[in-house]
Write an enzyme that holds these catalytic residues in place. Structure first.
Site, PDB file in Angstrom:
ATOM      1  N   LYS A 156      43.856 -10.597  19.385  1.00  0.00           N
ATOM      2  CA  LYS A 156      44.619 -11.776  19.479  1.00  0.00           C
ATOM      3  C   LYS A 156      44.156 -12.403  20.641  1.00  0.00           C
ATOM      4  O   LYS A 156      43.746 -11.874  21.770  1.00  0.00           O
ATOM      5  CB  LYS A 156      46.084 -11.619  19.353  1.00  0.00           C
ATOM      6  N   ARG A 186      62.546  -9.002  18.502  1.00  0.00           N
ATOM      7  CA  ARG A 186      61.506 -10.142  18.151  1.00  0.00           C
ATOM      8  C   ARG A 186      61.341 -10.229  16.646  1.00  0.00           C
ATOM      9  O   ARG A 186      62.154 -10.949  16.152  1.00  0.00           O
ATOM     10  CB  ARG A 186      60.174  -9.526  18.700  1.00  0.00           C
ATOM     11  N   TYR A 218      42.686 -32.987  47.196  1.00  0.00           N
ATOM     12  CA  TYR A 218      44.235 -33.901  47.234  1.00  0.00           C
ATOM     13  C   TYR A 218      45.279 -33.607  47.965  1.00  0.00           C
ATOM     14  O   TYR A 218      45.545 -32.278  48.078  1.00  0.00           O
ATOM     15  CB  TYR A 218      44.431 -33.479  45.646  1.00  0.00           C
ATOM     16  N   MET A 245      40.564 -30.255  38.997  1.00  0.00           N
ATOM     17  CA  MET A 245      40.371 -29.734  37.588  1.00  0.00           C
ATOM     18  C   MET A 245      39.009 -29.224  37.245  1.00  0.00           C
ATOM     19  O   MET A 245      38.898 -28.312  36.288  1.00  0.00           O
ATOM     20  CB  MET A 245      40.415 -31.107  36.618  1.00  0.00           C
TER      21      MET A 245
HETATM   22  C1  LIG Z   1      49.653  -7.259  21.407  1.00  0.00           C
HETATM   23  C2  LIG Z   1      50.070  -6.362  20.566  1.00  0.00           C
HETATM   24  C3  LIG Z   1      49.617  -5.083  20.897  1.00  0.00           C
HETATM   25  C4  LIG Z   1      48.737  -4.719  22.129  1.00  0.00           C
HETATM   26  O1  LIG Z   1      49.700  -4.473  23.183  1.00  0.00           O
HETATM   27  P1  LIG Z   1      48.852  -4.067  24.659  1.00  0.00           P
HETATM   28  O2  LIG Z   1      50.177  -3.304  25.387  1.00  0.00           O
HETATM   29  O3  LIG Z   1      48.318  -5.085  25.261  1.00  0.00           O
HETATM   30  O4  LIG Z   1      47.916  -2.855  24.324  1.00  0.00           O
HETATM   31  C5  LIG Z   1      50.041  -4.083  19.969  1.00  0.00           C
HETATM   32  N1  LIG Z   1      50.996  -4.154  19.018  1.00  0.00           N
HETATM   33  C6  LIG Z   1      51.313  -5.494  18.755  1.00  0.00           C
HETATM   34  C7  LIG Z   1      52.311  -5.667  17.520  1.00  0.00           C
HETATM   35  C8  LIG Z   1      51.041  -6.587  19.531  1.00  0.00           C
HETATM   36  O5  LIG Z   1      51.742  -7.813  19.401  1.00  0.00           O
END
Ligand SMILES: *Cc1c(COP(=O)(O)O)cnc(C)c1O
Length: 377
Positions: free
Chosen positions: A38, A136, A264, A312
């Site tokens: 992700k 969550r 700046y 930037m």
């Molecule tokens: C992001 C995520 C992980 C990975 O977690 P890390 O601690 O970065 O290895 C595992 N499971 C789920 C559901 C996640 O959203």
């Protein structure tokens, strides 16, 4: 398409990345390996990392959002993909069309998916998420039995996985993590689940590293796989290392007199005559502006301070009386000679975690994939 030359880049060391994958693979034994990719593979580049990981032989890729999964499929990646995030009704057709496994944690959404699948005469693969303490997503453990039975009763849904997520596996405090693991283990033992081929999974990086009792059938370590989970890897993970560097070429040089304000707001005033070089990357690329007057860079194997506000598209570095030339390579993150700027160093300076720094680099700065294999062939 020809690559347009650009004087700043992220370098991904694919040999190191594969080495990390092998180290994790050895650590997890026979468990399946899900690599979460992700957020642009934690900044490393979604499609490229997805391809390398698939070739390496990870069993699953994990993403947060549908759009990330579709991008992987469009890149020709055919390994199983699990979407972790809660799905939305208008995403159901695409989830099914792209052959994705996805997460359900409510009867309401389960029914929506089932109705759609019945209409188009297709089955789909579902992972049920159980919340054991993250608050969550996921059904709470007390309603899990009822929820799982409901999913199983819907003939178009194939329940292939069941998972939970740790809230505190990254901290030395083990009590709560153990409680989560215990609650989850009780659910796995429910009589009606025995004899099924459910893929049971729970472990993120912390749990993969520290709680071998949490590996179940599959682990989901990302930070560990990208090699930066530990500030100093313990001996069982020796060789694990970040494969992410940020580099640029010096774009300008000038001698600045004593008492001159830099950048700046003139937040830095030179104390004596000095040499100032300009580096062509800024917060518009994702290099944190909060490093203004705090961060440092490596040039010719030496460390020099960032002076004045980061702009930037560029920032300034005070190289004192050292010889530095336009075109010299600047390392903003990673190794140069004997020196190194680590993600951990930068994260501490910024009061954040390495993840946030990696994710903030955007697509304006190109990613270059270095592969020892391609040098020898
Ligand atoms: C992001 C995520 C992980 C990975 O977690 P890390 O601690 O970065 O290895 C595992 N499971 C789920 C559901 C996640 O959203």
């Amino acid at each position: 398409m020809r690559k347009i030359p650009h004087p700043a880049w992220i370098e991904i060391d694919l040999s190191q990345f594969r080495k990390n994958l092998s180290l994790v693979r050895n650590h997890i034994g026979k468990s399946l390996y899900c690599l979460p990719v992700k957020a642009n593979a934690y900044g490393h580049g979604l499609s490229e990392i997805g391809k390398v990981a698939a070739e390496f032989g990870v069993d699953y890729l994990g993403v947060a959002y549908l759009q990330e999964a579709v991008k992987l499929r469009r890149a020709g990646i055919t390994v199983p993909i699990l979407v972790f995030g809660a799905i939305h009704e208008d995403q159901i057709p695409d989830l099914i069309e792209h052959d994705l496994e996805f997460t359900l944690s409510s009867k309401f959404k389960a029914k929506l998916v089932h109705d759609y699948c019945m209409k188009i005469q297709k089955k789909c693969k579902i992972h049920a998420e159980i919340d054991t303490g993250m608050q969550r997503t996921g059904v709470r453990a007390s309603s899990a039995e009822d929820f799982l039975k409901y999913i199983i009763s819907l003939e178009s849904l194939e329940l292939v996985g069941m998972y939970s997520h740790f809230a505190t596996a990254d901290t030395p405090e083990k009590e709560f993590a153990n409680k989560q693991m215990d609650d989850f283990t009780k659910l796995i033992q429910l009589p009606f689940l025995q004899g099924t081929n459910l893929v049971v999974h729970m472990a993120n990086s912390g749990a993969t590293a520290y709680f071998s009792g949490s590996h179940f059938h599959m682990v989901r370590p990302a930070q560990l796989s990208f090699g930066f989970y530990f500030e100093n890897p313990p001996s069982c993970f020796s060789g694990l290392s970040s494969c992410f560097s940020v580099k640029a070429k010096v774009s300008y040089f000038k001698v600045v007199e004593e008492g001159q304000g830099i950048s700046y707001g003139h937040t830095h005033i030179t104390k004596k005559q000095t040499r100032i070089v300009t580096v062509p990357i800024g917060y518009g690329d994702g290099y944190p502006r909060a490093l203004s007057n705090r961060g440092s860079v490596l040039i010719r194997g030496k460390r020099f301070p960032i002076v004045g506000m980061i702009c930037m598209d560029q920032f300034m570095v005070d190289v004192g009386d050292q010889e530095v030339y336009v075109g010299d390579e600047v390392t903003l993150l990673g190794k140069q000679g004997k020196e190194e700027i680590t993600l951990w160093e930068m994260a501490k300076l910024l009061g954040t975690i390495p993840n946030e720094i990696l994710c903030s680099f955007n697509d304006r700065i190109p990613r270059i994939y270095k592969d020892a294999k391609s040098y020898t062939s």
